[in-house]
Design a protein around this motif. Structure first.
Motif, short mmCIF file in Angstrom:
data_model
loop_
_atom_site.label_atom_id
_atom_site.label_comp_id
_atom_site.label_asym_id
_atom_site.label_seq_id
_atom_site.Cartn_x
_atom_site.Cartn_y
_atom_site.Cartn_z
N ILE A 134 45.81 44.37 41.53
CA ILE A 134 44.40 44.19 41.88
C ILE A 134 44.09 42.71 41.81
O ILE A 134 44.12 42.10 40.73
N VAL A 135 43.84 42.12 42.96
CA VAL A 135 43.55 40.69 43.06
C VAL A 135 42.03 40.52 43.09
O VAL A 135 41.36 41.12 43.93
N CYS A 136 41.50 39.72 42.18
CA CYS A 136 40.05 39.68 41.97
C CYS A 136 39.58 38.27 41.68
O CYS A 136 40.31 37.47 41.07
N ASN A 137 38.37 37.94 42.14
CA ASN A 137 37.75 36.68 41.70
C ASN A 137 37.30 36.81 40.26
O ASN A 137 37.23 37.92 39.72
N SER A 243 45.49 45.59 46.12
CA SER A 243 44.08 45.87 46.33
C SER A 243 43.29 44.58 46.12
O SER A 243 43.44 43.93 45.08
N ILE A 244 42.48 44.20 47.09
CA ILE A 244 41.68 42.98 47.00
C ILE A 244 40.24 43.35 46.67
O ILE A 244 39.62 44.15 47.38
N MET A 245 39.74 42.80 45.59
CA MET A 245 38.43 43.17 45.07
C MET A 245 37.60 41.91 44.85
O MET A 245 38.13 40.85 44.48
N ALA A 246 36.30 42.03 45.06
CA ALA A 246 35.39 40.89 44.86
C ALA A 246 34.18 41.35 44.06
O ALA A 246 33.56 42.36 44.39
N LEU A 247 33.84 40.61 42.99
CA LEU A 247 32.70 40.92 42.14
C LEU A 247 31.63 39.86 42.34
O LEU A 247 31.93 38.66 42.34
N LYS A 248 30.40 40.31 42.50
CA LYS A 248 29.30 39.39 42.77
C LYS A 248 28.10 39.74 41.91
O LYS A 248 27.73 40.92 41.79
#
Length: 388
Positions: A134-137, A243-248
């Motif tokens: 899981i790749v995440c900012n 899995s590419i994930m972005a949290l904002k």
């Protein structure tokens, strides 16, 4: 702040390391009265919720220790740990004001029909397999809590100098948020190339592996240049699910992002202010799995197009040393509409060095620690260390 202008990205003008400051706005007399009332109520709320967070954290630690009796039976131990993580960490997130966290599976392909979008949403509800990356900012310790609640994953610490990783605990991951980034592994600590580590976790059935390729926290306004941790991977990388994930975070007065946490006073102060908030907002976007760079039909050119970065939107940027990392940072930028910056984790380390010198609130012990880390990095930076 002008004194930190050297860490402002040249292409975008964004300063990703300073804690966000809300813009000043004129308020009506009623709003001013309401603000005054909140200034009285919020500290009381913060104290009560902070105490409850402490109680829940202690209970979680005790139950985690009790669960060690299940260690000989790995599947049972993992099930037990997943259960208490789901209950207690979700309760902590509620106390921190995250009553509802919006999850959305997104598609970046143009012309997708509504039916395709529905299939993408369905794919987002699939079980996350062990060994999936899981790749995440990364913007806050809240990110760690959310990921622990949702996936009960394997957290990693990444070392930019050696391009290797090691497994860390939830508590170590929480402490790393906002801390001075370790660029090289400490002496005697065993680390591994990422691909070898992920495949080993898959064999053990240990859960998904979390990677923060920026290597440090930002203020959630842009994406730093990725550490080339994926340089030996192929595009597409079909041997591992990615899995590419972005949290904002959306906010008005106080940002849950946590860029500077060099000593306990910073951590405690930010946690208290987060507890004092009545409501905080976090939205999570996950790229549809059939558009992931682990899909056998994935195209690198497709991943590099229409990129919101320091360059003009719509320009295909050249593939860098880490081709897979370049693709993923671009996909993440398109998901969030965040700009991709030229700054990286080493710039964050330089920023913190300067921040410490300018700020008398940092303890002398923290200053000494940073100086030692800086000296260690300088001594190892001239030649690449051997694999640990």
């Amino acid at each position: 702040m002008e004194k930190f202008s050297r860490w402002r990205d040249q292409g975008t003008g964004i300063q990703p390391f300073l804690p966000p400051v809300p813009a000043n706005a004129d308020h009506s007399p009623i709003q001013k009265v309401f603000t005054a009332v909140l200034m009285i109520v919020k500290p009381v709320t913060g104290v009560v919720k902070l105490i409850l967070v402490g109680i829940l954290s202690l209970a979680f630690v005790l139950l985690e220790a009790a669960g060690l009796i299940f260690t000989p039976v790995a599947p049972l131990h993992r099930l037990y740990h997943r259960l208490i993580s789901t209950i207690f960490i979700r309760a902590i997130l509620i106390l921190l004001g995250f009553f509802w966290i919006k999850n959305e599976t997104v598609t970046l392909r143009r012309g997708r029909s509504s039916g395709a979008g529905s299939r993408a949403q369905a794919s987002g509800r699939r079980a996350t397999p062990s060994g999936e990356v899981i790749v995440c900012n990364w913007s806050s310790y809240i990110d760690i809590l959310y990921l622990a609640f949702r996936f009960d994953p394997i957290f990693t610490q990444m070392y930019p100098t050696t391009l290797t990783v090691r497994q860390i605990t939830l508590w170590e991951a929480l402490r790393q948020a906002g801390s001075y980034p370790e660029l090289s592994p400490p002496e005697g600590v065993e680390t591994f190339p990422l691909l070898d580590f992920v495949k080993d976790m898959h064999k053990k059935g240990s859960g998904p592996v979390i990677i923060f390729p920026e290597g440090t926290t930002t203020n959630n306004r842009a994406i730093l240049k990725f550490v080339p941790i994926f340089k030996d991977w192929s595009v597409p990388e079909t041997s591992i699910e990615i899995s590419i994930m972005a949290l904002k975070y959306d906010y008005q007065k106080f940002a849950p992002t946590f860029t500077v946490g060099l000593d306990n006073s910073y951590r405690f102060g930010h946690l208290f202010r987060t507890c004092a908030q009545f409501y905080n907002t976090l939205s999570v976007k996950t790229l549809a799995q059939d558009e992931s760079p682990s899909n056998s039909h994935f195209s690198a050119i497709e991943g590099l197009s229409s990129t919101p970065s320091g360059a003009a939107i719509g320009v295909v940027e050249p593939v860098e040393e880490d081709s897979l990392g370049s693709v993923m940072v671009n996909l993440m930028g398109r998901m969030t509409r965040f700009r991709k910056l030229g700054l990286n984790v080493k710039d964050k380390a330089d920023f913190l060095d300067y921040f410490i010198l300018r700020n008398n609130g940092i303890s002398s012990a923290a200053k000494k620690s940073v100086v030692q880390k800086g000296a260690s990095t300088a001594s190892q930076g001239s030649s690449r260390p051997k694999r640990h």
